[in-house]
Design an enzyme around this catalytic site. Sequence first.
Site, PDB file in Angstrom:
ATOM      1  N   GLY A  58       0.806  -1.218   0.000  1.00  0.00           N
ATOM      2  CA  GLY A  58       0.000   0.000   0.000  1.00  0.00           C
ATOM      3  C   GLY A  58       0.839   1.267   0.000  1.00  0.00           C
ATOM      4  O   GLY A  58       0.415   2.301  -0.538  1.00  0.00           O
ATOM      5  N   SER A  59       2.034   1.220   0.583  1.00  0.00           N
ATOM      6  CA  SER A  59       2.882   2.416   0.628  1.00  0.00           C
ATOM      7  C   SER A  59       3.634   2.636  -0.679  1.00  0.00           C
ATOM      8  O   SER A  59       4.097   3.742  -0.951  1.00  0.00           O
ATOM      9  CB  SER A  59       3.896   2.316   1.776  1.00  0.00           C
ATOM     10  OG  SER A  59       3.243   2.397   3.006  1.00  0.00           O
ATOM     11  N   SER A 100       6.997   4.337   3.959  1.00  0.00           N
ATOM     12  CA  SER A 100       6.455   3.194   4.704  1.00  0.00           C
ATOM     13  C   SER A 100       5.458   3.728   5.700  1.00  0.00           C
ATOM     14  O   SER A 100       5.818   4.510   6.587  1.00  0.00           O
ATOM     15  CB  SER A 100       7.574   2.434   5.431  1.00  0.00           C
ATOM     16  OG  SER A 100       6.978   1.492   6.307  1.00  0.00           O
ATOM     17  N   SER A 102       3.816   2.248   8.202  1.00  0.00           N
ATOM     18  CA  SER A 102       4.134   1.877   9.594  1.00  0.00           C
ATOM     19  C   SER A 102       5.525   2.360   9.991  1.00  0.00           C
ATOM     20  O   SER A 102       5.795   2.590  11.168  1.00  0.00           O
ATOM     21  CB  SER A 102       4.092   0.359   9.754  1.00  0.00           C
ATOM     22  OG  SER A 102       5.070  -0.228   8.902  1.00  0.00           O
ATOM     23  N   THR A 105       8.653  -1.554   7.860  1.00  0.00           N
ATOM     24  CA  THR A 105       8.745  -2.561   6.805  1.00  0.00           C
ATOM     25  C   THR A 105      10.210  -2.807   6.448  1.00  0.00           C
ATOM     26  O   THR A 105      10.939  -1.880   6.060  1.00  0.00           O
ATOM     27  CB  THR A 105       7.910  -2.108   5.586  1.00  0.00           C
ATOM     28  OG1 THR A 105       6.562  -1.975   6.043  1.00  0.00           O
ATOM     29  CG2 THR A 105       7.963  -3.097   4.454  1.00  0.00           C
ATOM     30  N   ARG A 152      -3.085   0.586   3.205  1.00  0.00           N
ATOM     31  CA  ARG A 152      -3.734   0.742   1.882  1.00  0.00           C
ATOM     32  C   ARG A 152      -4.854   1.765   1.912  1.00  0.00           C
ATOM     33  O   ARG A 152      -5.228   2.319   0.878  1.00  0.00           O
ATOM     34  CB  ARG A 152      -4.244  -0.615   1.381  1.00  0.00           C
ATOM     35  CG  ARG A 152      -5.322  -1.244   2.252  1.00  0.00           C
ATOM     36  CD  ARG A 152      -5.547  -2.689   1.832  1.00  0.00           C
ATOM     37  NE  ARG A 152      -6.580  -3.390   2.593  1.00  0.00           N
ATOM     38  CZ  ARG A 152      -6.426  -3.878   3.814  1.00  0.00           C
ATOM     39  NH1 ARG A 152      -5.276  -3.710   4.467  1.00  0.00           N
ATOM     40  NH2 ARG A 152      -7.409  -4.534   4.415  1.00  0.00           N
ATOM     41  N   GLU A 236      -6.359  -7.635  -1.019  1.00  0.00           N
ATOM     42  CA  GLU A 236      -6.314  -7.371   0.426  1.00  0.00           C
ATOM     43  C   GLU A 236      -7.694  -7.144   1.034  1.00  0.00           C
ATOM     44  O   GLU A 236      -7.954  -7.579   2.152  1.00  0.00           O
ATOM     45  CB  GLU A 236      -5.395  -6.177   0.708  1.00  0.00           C
ATOM     46  CG  GLU A 236      -3.934  -6.485   0.381  1.00  0.00           C
ATOM     47  CD  GLU A 236      -3.000  -5.326   0.709  1.00  0.00           C
ATOM     48  OE1 GLU A 236      -2.934  -4.933   1.877  1.00  0.00           O
ATOM     49  OE2 GLU A 236      -2.366  -4.804  -0.220  1.00  0.00           O
ATOM     50  N   HIS A 252       2.144  -9.686 -26.280  1.00  0.00           N
ATOM     51  CA  HIS A 252       3.303 -10.422 -26.798  1.00  0.00           C
ATOM     52  C   HIS A 252       3.558 -11.702 -26.014  1.00  0.00           C
ATOM     53  O   HIS A 252       4.571 -12.359 -26.220  1.00  0.00           O
ATOM     54  CB  HIS A 252       4.544  -9.523 -26.759  1.00  0.00           C
ATOM     55  CG  HIS A 252       4.429  -8.353 -27.699  1.00  0.00           C
ATOM     56  ND1 HIS A 252       4.810  -8.418 -29.021  1.00  0.00           N
ATOM     57  CD2 HIS A 252       3.920  -7.120 -27.516  1.00  0.00           C
ATOM     58  CE1 HIS A 252       4.555  -7.255 -29.613  1.00  0.00           C
ATOM     59  NE2 HIS A 252       4.008  -6.452 -28.706  1.00  0.00           N
ATOM     60  N   LYS A 345       4.946 -10.950   8.361  1.00  0.00           N
ATOM     61  CA  LYS A 345       5.852  -9.939   8.938  1.00  0.00           C
ATOM     62  C   LYS A 345       6.379 -10.412  10.294  1.00  0.00           C
ATOM     63  O   LYS A 345       7.549 -10.205  10.627  1.00  0.00           O
ATOM     64  CB  LYS A 345       5.125  -8.601   9.093  1.00  0.00           C
ATOM     65  CG  LYS A 345       4.936  -7.874   7.760  1.00  0.00           C
ATOM     66  CD  LYS A 345       4.324  -6.505   7.947  1.00  0.00           C
ATOM     67  CE  LYS A 345       4.168  -5.784   6.612  1.00  0.00           C
ATOM     68  NZ  LYS A 345       3.523  -4.501   6.684  1.00  0.00           N
TER      69      LYS A 345
HETATM   70  C1  F6R Z   1      -1.848  -3.184   4.450  1.00  0.00           C
HETATM   71  C2  F6R Z   1      -1.146  -2.920   3.190  1.00  0.00           C
HETATM   72  C3  F6R Z   1       0.199  -3.554   2.973  1.00  0.00           C
HETATM   73  C4  F6R Z   1       1.336  -2.657   3.528  1.00  0.00           C
HETATM   74  C5  F6R Z   1       2.707  -3.297   3.299  1.00  0.00           C
HETATM   75  C6  F6R Z   1       3.855  -2.405   3.708  1.00  0.00           C
HETATM   76  O1  F6R Z   1      -2.998  -2.374   4.541  1.00  0.00           O
HETATM   77  O2  F6R Z   1      -1.643  -2.225   2.359  1.00  0.00           O
HETATM   78  O3  F6R Z   1       0.357  -3.764   1.587  1.00  0.00           O
HETATM   79  O4  F6R Z   1       1.279  -1.401   2.918  1.00  0.00           O
HETATM   80  O5  F6R Z   1       2.776  -4.508   3.997  1.00  0.00           O
HETATM   81  O6  F6R Z   1       3.687  -1.912   4.998  1.00  0.00           O
HETATM   82  P1  F6R Z   1       3.888  -0.349   5.264  1.00  0.00           P
HETATM   83  O7  F6R Z   1       2.899   0.325   4.373  1.00  0.00           O
HETATM   84  O8  F6R Z   1       3.562  -0.150   6.703  1.00  0.00           O
HETATM   85  O9  F6R Z   1       5.304  -0.047   4.914  1.00  0.00           O
END
Ligand code: F6R
Length: 350
Positions: A58-59, A100, A102, A105, A152, A236, A252, A345
């Site tokens: 999502g980021s 990111s 959070s 990541t 997301r 998701e 292709h 994770k």
């Molecule tokens: C969860 C989502 C995931 C996170 C990904 C990276 O809602 O969209 O795709 O975005 O796991 O985590 P962040 O965004 O915290 O770096």
Amino acid sequence: MKMQDLRAKLDSADMLGRVMVFPAQMQDAWRIGADFARTAATLNATKFSRVVIAGMGGSAIGGDLARSFLGDSARVPIVSCRDHRLPANVAREALFIASSYSGNTAETLAAYDAAREHAAAMLAVTSGGELARRCERDHVPSCIIPAGIPPRAAIGYSLLPTLQILRAAGVASFDDSEYEEALKAARQCVSNYGPEDDRNPAGELARTLHGRTAFVYAAPALLEGVARRWSCQFNENAKTLAHFAYFPELNHNEIVGWEVGDLMKRAVILYLEDRDDHPLTRRHADVGLSLMKPFAGAIERFDAPTGGRLSRMLATMLLGDFASVYLAYLNGVDPTPVKKIDALKKEMSR
Ligand code: F6R
């Protein structure tokens, strides 16, 4: 069952509400981005020959959308890094943006560390976590966005500050009126796709997809990031497989795969098209789709609405966001939890 009833039954953390507040999120994100962009303005004097946006899931999509929106108006190439490894030859002479939500990541943190050795300049967009800590330690400016949202659903917070940063850093110029128009379009989407009208276009799209797999196709242009976003949101939110690919490249290779007997009768092609797509790419799509038609369960075409580039891109994105939540309801699942990502994770951090 009506969407409203399914929402009450399944949507424990109100993912639909999070999609519906997107216009308000845009306003907040634009303000946060504008404040932060004053820091980024100092970058105007820094020499860099590309922008690297590192992030996952999502980021990362915020960076994809920024690149799609700016298109070839960007002064330098904008590239994504979705891995632990950031090649030195990519990082060198780059403006590096770590994105990111959070801030925790692992892949993004590893890319951040690699960029420290080579990048010309660095920034971050995050709600906190280890990334914010490292930025503070290293005196790297970080644009802090509000915490507590599934990443997301925080797409406005990763996209709009990134756009402001890129504009302030001299990578691109676009007018505030693009944003104002996109905000209006987003509000219109919320009223068009809200759950009050059970037969709204996003609900209808979800009904088409129920029990089938979505193949989201687009050109590598304005809707490139949106095609990926639709696919990821179906994954998701609706907990279903989806796939994205781009014309003309898919003509292709992938096009031949449709000949696999009756298997693809349970697949729906969703083709996202925009008036700025290359005319020959549009022609490729027309011809390619006509060849795939006998094998696919259905083909649906979505023309980006009229308006400026940001407005067209975000309105198309929102149709998919709403549809993904409605599809979760039809699948009988809660759109918010992503248990497998959480488990992954946790295991990786051991
Ligand atoms: C969860 C989502 C995931 C996170 C990904 C990276 O809602 O969209 O795709 O975005 O796991 O985590 P962040 O965004 O915290 O770096």
